[in-house]
Each structure stands twice: as C-alpha cells, then as structure tokens.
Design an enzyme around this catalytic site. Structure first.
Site, short mmCIF file in Angstrom:
data_model
loop_
_atom_site.label_atom_id
_atom_site.label_comp_id
_atom_site.label_asym_id
_atom_site.label_seq_id
_atom_site.Cartn_x
_atom_site.Cartn_y
_atom_site.Cartn_z
N GLY A 172 43.50 41.73 40.52
CA GLY A 172 44.43 41.16 39.84
C GLY A 172 45.20 42.20 38.71
N HIS A 173 44.43 42.76 37.96
CA HIS A 173 44.85 43.52 36.95
C HIS A 173 45.85 44.46 37.67
CE1 HIS A 173 40.85 42.54 34.97
NE2 HIS A 173 41.69 42.21 34.13
N GLY B 288 39.11 44.85 30.65
CA GLY B 288 38.66 45.81 31.42
C GLY B 288 37.80 45.13 32.66
N SER C 168 37.13 39.25 36.21
CA SER C 168 36.01 40.11 35.98
C SER C 168 34.83 39.19 35.99
CB SER C 168 36.23 40.65 34.62
OG SER C 168 37.46 41.34 34.47
N ARG C 169 34.65 38.06 35.68
CA ARG C 169 33.49 37.26 35.41
C ARG C 169 33.11 36.80 36.97
NH1 ARG C 169 36.04 35.05 30.64
NH2 ARG C 169 34.94 35.48 28.90
N GLY D 59 48.93 37.87 33.32
CA GLY D 59 48.87 36.86 34.60
C GLY D 59 48.88 35.52 34.49
N LYS E 153 47.14 33.35 36.02
CA LYS E 153 45.77 32.99 36.13
C LYS E 153 45.47 32.52 34.85
CE LYS E 153 41.13 33.47 37.20
NZ LYS E 153 40.48 34.01 35.70
P1 AMP Z 1 41.62 39.81 31.37
O1 AMP Z 1 41.03 41.27 31.43
O2 AMP Z 1 40.60 38.95 32.00
O3 AMP Z 1 41.66 39.55 29.86
O4 AMP Z 1 42.98 39.66 31.92
C1 AMP Z 1 43.88 40.85 31.76
C2 AMP Z 1 45.23 40.16 32.25
O5 AMP Z 1 45.03 40.40 33.83
C3 AMP Z 1 45.58 38.76 31.93
O6 AMP Z 1 46.91 38.69 31.53
C4 AMP Z 1 45.31 37.97 33.14
O7 AMP Z 1 45.78 36.88 33.23
C5 AMP Z 1 45.31 38.95 34.16
N1 AMP Z 1 44.86 38.55 35.42
C6 AMP Z 1 43.13 38.34 35.58
N2 AMP Z 1 43.00 38.01 36.66
C7 AMP Z 1 43.82 37.84 37.44
C8 AMP Z 1 44.37 37.50 38.62
N3 AMP Z 1 43.33 37.21 39.59
N4 AMP Z 1 45.66 37.64 39.10
C9 AMP Z 1 46.93 37.73 38.30
N5 AMP Z 1 46.26 38.37 37.02
C10 AMP Z 1 45.10 38.09 36.57
#
Ligand code: AMP
Length: 277
Positions: free
Chosen positions: A33-34, A28, A185-186, A146, A148
């Site tokens: 990016g998401h 969330g 998100s951070r 991602g 990332k």
């Molecule tokens: P998270 O909510 O941070 O667990 O991320 C969920 C998904 O979004 C993971 O597969 C991440 O790698 C991807 N993600 C987060 N930030 C980015 C970004 N800047 N670019 C591409 N994918 C991202």
C-alpha cells in the site's frame, strides 16, 4: 538514498536541491500500500522523501504506540528499490521537544466528531500537526495519502485549503490482498484465525456495494446487512457518508462512501476499511 534522522541535516540537504519534491508521510512497517504511494511520487516528482515516524501525538493512552511495528532497515531497503531519495526517520524527541506545551493544528469539530475522530479523541490533532511539520520541513510540492484512511485524507485536504499550504494532495487508491483484506501495518498483529475475522471488513463492504448496485438506497438496510457479516468482530462504527463533504449520507446524494472500524479478537487489533458504494 540517504537516511536522515536529524531535522537540521534534512534542512541542509533540501536547501541545496532545486527539484520538485514529493512527500510520502508514513509510520513505517511499509507494505505494498505504501509502495503504491511511493511509486506515484517517484513518477510525478524529481525528488521523493518518505518520512517514517511513529507519531506519539496521534496515539491515545491506551493505544498501540509502544508495540507499533518498527522495521526501519527493511523499510529503507524497499524505499531504495523504489527510487526514493531521502528516508526521513526522526526520533520522537527530535520532532517534539515538549509534547505537553506543543502548538497543535486542530481540525474543526465538525470533521472530527465522527468516525475515527470520535473513537480516538485527539488523534486528528496529532495527525494534522505532524503533517504540517512534515510539509514545512520537506518543502514538498506534492504529498501522497491513501484512501484507506479516508477521514484523514479529507481532513488533510481541508487543512491544506484552510491554512493555504502550497502542497498538492494526491489521493491514492486502497491496495488489497488478493482476498480483499486492505493492507495495513497492523495486519502483522493478526494470526491465521483472526485474519479470517479481519477479512469480514472487506466482505461487508463488498456486500453493501452489491446491494447498492441492485438499487438499494436505504441506509439502515445497507448498514444492517453489512453488520451481519461483521459478526465475530467488535464493530466500532459502520457509517455511510457523502465522500465529498463527509456529512452523513442523504438519500438524494449521488455518491456514498461506507466506512467501517472494528476490533478483531482476540488481540483487539483495530482495523479500518472503506469503499465507495
Ligand atoms: P500509515 O503508515 O499507516 O500511517 O500510512 C501511511 C500512508 O499510507 C497513509 O496515507 C495511508 O492512507 C497509506 N496507506 C496505508 N495502507 C494503505 C493501503 N492498503 N492502500 C493504500 N494506501 C495505504
């Protein structure tokens, strides 16, 4: 679009749809990016599920589980605009009746004894476990991750192969702000002055890439040059790996992936970034 909090309701809905399902697992606080992952899933599948779950099992005791941003209303709006069919947002006790007696999916030591796995003991057991549960619950054909989180992507691909999950993993490129900062998100923890320091991660990676393009192949030189740019941050690691194997990069490997994790003072926000050189 439906917002579902309960596992039984999710199962009921999925039982009755006969469509190819794409899954985008997230914690969330959604950003562009998401959104890029979600767009790809909507394009490639007849039905898209976005999971929004701050997974307690992947956080260490001194990490930011409690303060991690939770913005479900805003996230749901973004998902609806992007054409998502289901947002699955379970509570922690819906996903785990008992985290102490939980069957865990544990990636091999060789995949977790480095980089984020080394700094965050147990993190990837938590990730592999929750992703396995989400694959089983969503019955997805494809799942979007991602680049990332490069080590996470590597571990999930390996898990899918090792455990014969019938899911195609679709890697998605890193989305950045115009100045290069990788969206996260951070980043919401950063104020203006710490944001300047956060920017050093992508600057360091870009500089190493420039050196690589000039023909420099000495690992120490590449890492030391990037480290200089990271001054003012608390570097957790800076490494170069072979992106296919995630083994330490050797000078005859054609491809090289540089990865950085650093804490950004004064809030000690831990950020990660990476770039193929
Ligand atoms: P998270 O909510 O941070 O667990 O991320 C969920 C998904 O979004 C993971 O597969 C991440 O790698 C991807 N993600 C987060 N930030 C980015 C970004 N800047 N670019 C591409 N994918 C991202």
């Amino acid at each position: 679009m439906k917002i579902i909090h309960k596992i039984d309701e999710l199962k009921d809905v999925i039982k009755n749809i006969n469509k190819t399902i794409g899954l985008v697992p997230t914690m969330g606080a959604l950003h562009l990016g998401h959104a890029s992952l979600i767009k790809k899933s909507v394009e490639q599948n007849e039905f898209t599920i976005v999971s929004i779950f701050v997974n307690p099992v992947q956080f260490g005791i001194n990490e930011d589980f409690e303060k991690y941003p939770r913005t479900l209303k805003k996230d749901a709006k973004m998902c609806e605009e992007l054409g998502v069919d289901i947002v699955f947002a379970p509570a922690a006790d819906e996903m785990y009746q008992d985290t102490k007696e939980l069957t865990l999916v544990c990636p091999p030591y060789s995949a977790i004894n480095k980089l984020c796995g080394k700094s965050r003991p147990g993190h990837f057991d938590g990730v592999a476990t929750v992703v396995s549960k989400l694959f089983n619950l969503s019955k997805c054909k494809r799942a979007y991750f991602g680049q990332k989180d490069a080590q996470q992507l590597f571990i999930i691909k390996k898990m899918v192969k090792d455990l014969n999950f019938d899911v195609e993993i679709i890697p998605c490129p890193i989305v950045r702000e115009n100045d290069g900062l990788a969206l996260s998100s951070r980043n919401s923890y950063l104020d203006e002055s710490s944001r300047g320091k956060a920017l050093k991660l992508s600057k360091a990676l870009n500089y190493a890439k420039e050196l690589w393009q000039k023909g420099i192949r000495n690992k120490q030189t590449l890492c030391d040059s990037a480290l200089k740019i990271l001054e003012g941050t608390m570097v957790d690691y800076i490494e170069i790996v072979n992106p296919e194997t995630f083994e330490d990069w050797q000078e005859n490997d054609k491809k090289a992936l540089m990865l950085i994790a650093a804490k950004i003072p004064p809030t000690n926000t831990r950020l990660i970034d990476n770039m193929e050189l």
